[in-house]
Design an enzyme around this catalytic site. Sequence first.
Site, PDB file in Angstrom:
ATOM      1  N   ASP B  66       0.859  -1.187   0.000  1.00 56.60           N
ATOM      2  CA  ASP B  66       0.000   0.000   0.000  1.00 56.60           C
ATOM      3  C   ASP B  66       0.893   1.235   0.000  1.00 56.60           C
ATOM      4  O   ASP B  66       2.088   1.152   0.309  1.00 56.60           O
ATOM      5  CB  ASP B  66      -0.936   0.003   1.213  1.00 56.60           C
ATOM      6  CG  ASP B  66      -0.176  -0.023   2.530  1.00 56.60           C
ATOM      7  OD1 ASP B  66       0.754  -0.855   2.651  1.00 56.60           O
ATOM      8  OD2 ASP B  66      -0.490   0.775   3.417  1.00 56.60           O
ATOM      9  N   GLU B 131       0.044  -0.787   5.740  1.00 62.40           N
ATOM     10  CA  GLU B 131       1.118  -0.148   6.500  1.00 62.40           C
ATOM     11  C   GLU B 131       0.896   1.357   6.652  1.00 62.40           C
ATOM     12  O   GLU B 131       1.042   1.914   7.737  1.00 62.40           O
ATOM     13  CB  GLU B 131       2.486  -0.415   5.828  1.00 62.40           C
ATOM     14  CG  GLU B 131       3.677  -0.165   6.751  1.00 62.40           C
ATOM     15  CD  GLU B 131       4.166   1.285   6.753  1.00 62.40           C
ATOM     16  OE1 GLU B 131       4.902   1.646   7.695  1.00 62.40           O
ATOM     17  OE2 GLU B 131       3.832   2.068   5.840  1.00 62.40           O
ATOM     18  N   ASP B 160      12.140  -0.838   4.754  1.00 61.12           N
ATOM     19  CA  ASP B 160      11.043   0.115   4.531  1.00 61.12           C
ATOM     20  C   ASP B 160      11.433   1.508   5.015  1.00 61.12           C
ATOM     21  O   ASP B 160      10.616   2.249   5.543  1.00 61.12           O
ATOM     22  CB  ASP B 160       9.789  -0.388   5.290  1.00 61.12           C
ATOM     23  CG  ASP B 160       8.555   0.409   4.923  1.00 61.12           C
ATOM     24  OD1 ASP B 160       8.562   1.048   3.854  1.00 61.12           O
ATOM     25  OD2 ASP B 160       7.604   0.406   5.720  1.00 61.12           O
ATOM     26  N   HIS B 410       6.556   9.584   0.666  1.00 59.37           N
ATOM     27  CA  HIS B 410       5.370  10.325   1.150  1.00 59.37           C
ATOM     28  C   HIS B 410       5.200  11.671   0.464  1.00 59.37           C
ATOM     29  O   HIS B 410       4.278  12.408   0.798  1.00 59.37           O
ATOM     30  CB  HIS B 410       5.422  10.572   2.667  1.00 59.37           C
ATOM     31  CG  HIS B 410       5.178   9.341   3.480  1.00 59.37           C
ATOM     32  ND1 HIS B 410       4.494   9.358   4.666  1.00 59.37           N
ATOM     33  CD2 HIS B 410       5.509   8.036   3.262  1.00 59.37           C
ATOM     34  CE1 HIS B 410       4.440   8.132   5.160  1.00 59.37           C
ATOM     35  NE2 HIS B 410       5.051   7.317   4.324  1.00 59.37           N
TER      36      HIS B 410
END
Lengths: 452, 452
Positions: B66, B131, B160, B410
């Site tokens: 995701d 997540e 990650d 992000h």
Amino acid sequence: MHSLCTVATQKFLTFPWFSVSSVREMNLSVQAKLPDGQSLPLPPLILAELGKDPQKPTVCFYGHVDVQPAKKEDGWKTDPYTLTEIDGNLYGRGATDNKGPVLAWINAVESFRALKLDIPVNLKFIIEGMEEAGSLGLEEIIKKENQRFFSDVDYIVISDNLWLSNRKPALTYGTRGNICFSVEVRCGERDLHSGSFGGIIHEPMTDLIALLDSLVDTSGRILIPGVYDDVASLTEEEKKLYEAIEFDLEEYKNNSGVKKFLYDTKEEILSHLWRYPSLSIHGIEGAFHEPGIKTVIPAKVIGKFSIRQVPHMDISIGEHQVIKYLEDVFSKRNSPNKLKVSVPISAMPWVADINDPLYTAARMAIKTVFGQDPEMIRDGATIPIAQTFQNITRKSVMMLPIGAADDAEHSQKEKISRHNYIQGTKLFAALFLEIAKLHGQLQEASNTTTTN
Amino acid sequence: MHSLCTVATQKFLTFPWFSVSSVREMNLSVQAKLPDGQSLPLPPLILAELGKDPQKPTVCFYGHVDVQPAKKEDGWKTDPYTLTEIDGNLYGRGATDNKGPVLAWINAVESFRALKLDIPVNLKFIIEGMEEAGSLGLEEIIKKENQRFFSDVDYIVISDNLWLSNRKPALTYGTRGNICFSVEVRCGERDLHSGSFGGIIHEPMTDLIALLDSLVDTSGRILIPGVYDDVASLTEEEKKLYEAIEFDLEEYKNNSGVKKFLYDTKEEILSHLWRYPSLSIHGIEGAFHEPGIKTVIPAKVIGKFSIRQVPHMDISIGEHQVIKYLEDVFSKRNSPNKLKVSVPISAMPWVADINDPLYTAARMAIKTVFGQDPEMIRDGATIPIAQTFQNITRKSVMMLPIGAADDAEHSQKEKISRHNYIQGTKLFAALFLEIAKLHGQLQEASNTTTTN
């Protein structure tokens, strides 16, 4: 907006009572500047006229066909762009602000035609499509047409506001002005992850929140030095006007959905709505605004707030005071971020003389249609065209609302009631008759004076 | 998310080196609760395994498929959902967080198969699709599978997060936690016109802005009493770790686009990113957020902020401190509006023992592939699964990033470089070899000890 305005023009062109030559689309030379820097041509303005009898007074009606943004998901029960009747109310964006009143005026004219009655006044219309964006370009046209279209106008009527109550008709003699501010704080070009930069940078949101928090205190008092300096003092005569108003505080509260106001008495509430300035923070552009969570540090945020101005505040002084204040507050933070304050829109407040014949005619018309005297009110909102018309044309300007206090203009579930829409139509028709009557009397009096 | 996860499952199912029976879709019993109250089933979790040789160590890889929200108009040059190569960089949402590293791990496995080499370790995969929404349901599965799927796992590897620099590889031994707060202030059910109510009501935005402004000062210090009480003191040993890091402050600044940080030295910046808490205000829901102007008084506004927690802060104490503080600040305003504070997501901080054999193996693998020692770093962001895995399974957990500092996770223009993607693949392959070698030595040592 352009297409709406074009549709409205076509509507005018199809009315059998307008000759085609009496409707003009005025193309504006200025362009709308979008926030992203893009320039767009403005939608055209419509000027129309019906009747040119030199014996009759000429009444010019102003209206607008553009609307505030609305999306069903904002909280509407019906599609905001499909007029829907529920329990005697007509719901839709623009129902009361301002498409409903524009159509009511047209209906009033059509009634005279349908009944084969002589319309006792010459009529003019000025319809624009930029009101909600500050009537861009309108002033230019009024100036340009002042010696042409407006030369034979006697009275200007605007029906773009609301009654003070849900049931009692009103006449409006003043509006507040407005200065809208955009406060941009920027640290860079792209948003950052709060995990990767939280704790080591001056976040633009923190700066912006501090700036916005410096504007107004919890009692609603504006904290910017000097803002209250030029506010007119409350006179005894004015106080009496407020005392005379039948204001149902509970009803007004119910219309707002707010349980407790900042003030408890009618006089305090009306004066703080009409003749004292206020400051509202509308929102922030560029920050996370959706439901849920996004752990972002927005790089560029723009706070939006506005100050409702009142007589005798001055727009340019107000702008200067606010910008200087924000720069002072910001400089004390020692932030390396960039601050930019701009004023995308501003409009002056307006007050009319309530002893003008136009107001007398409207009082009579209201008495005829509603069986009661109107409340003499002001409007806390900004309808800049009243001031613009009065300033440039020097004609009598009046605001004659037909919408009720609970019409929710600019909000979700905007409506006009079927009752107000029909009585409003009658009111406009009655106004034509009263203006003609009063105008005849005035001319007679003037003739008598001359012959004496 | 569901479809993404399903696609990933199908990808696993089509790899010739997995027997179908070794891939399981785990359906989660909990449901995702959307902000509007709606419940949605969670996307399934994938558990897969390859190899069951009792002589080999078993390495479990965790990844997620995701992603954070992304729209082209946010400021992307390319469609965020079409991987696009420009100048050696692969741009797309999820390129580095976390689809790129997931594929690199799969590529490493495929390389052994393509070269017909024996894979020196048993492999397990756990791939989730929640997540970015706080790994909802993951903990439940780990607990449920602790005595089954995880029983023979020796090492857990998470990839990650990012390196600290654009060029120097890193090993991560800690992450900050996070508590996300939603602060709702409400005066009624529907938005109001600032002309009709500005000056007579307590505006929810004014209250919310004051609440948000009370959280953090201009130096980044959190103003909530007690927040710093449980923060671990900085030890001499830890200081030395910071001193050893080659941290290019200018490069980090350039990656952020921010000209000036709150601190000037490497030690101050790294410690404030990794081992001190921070507070970021992300945005406001319910207020006007679009370009332009809307003279609205929003009736319900929800401020979003989060606090990155560090050892040994406690989530429940933190929640309590913040809620109490906000309620205190609000009560001093004497506002009739309603305040509601909630904590939609929270996750604990994590620190690992850098002397664990898993870290030793990774250091060797990095030295082999990149020709240099890794930086021993922490991550200022929150990857809750490290703490969750360590807490429940009691296995060695390591974070082994392959993305560079300028990958813009992000944010707009997220990418992974082709170089890092390929070297990352090699690094994972080298890690398998190093783990096997070290595991053999450990077993030998353990046997020697036993026979002695």
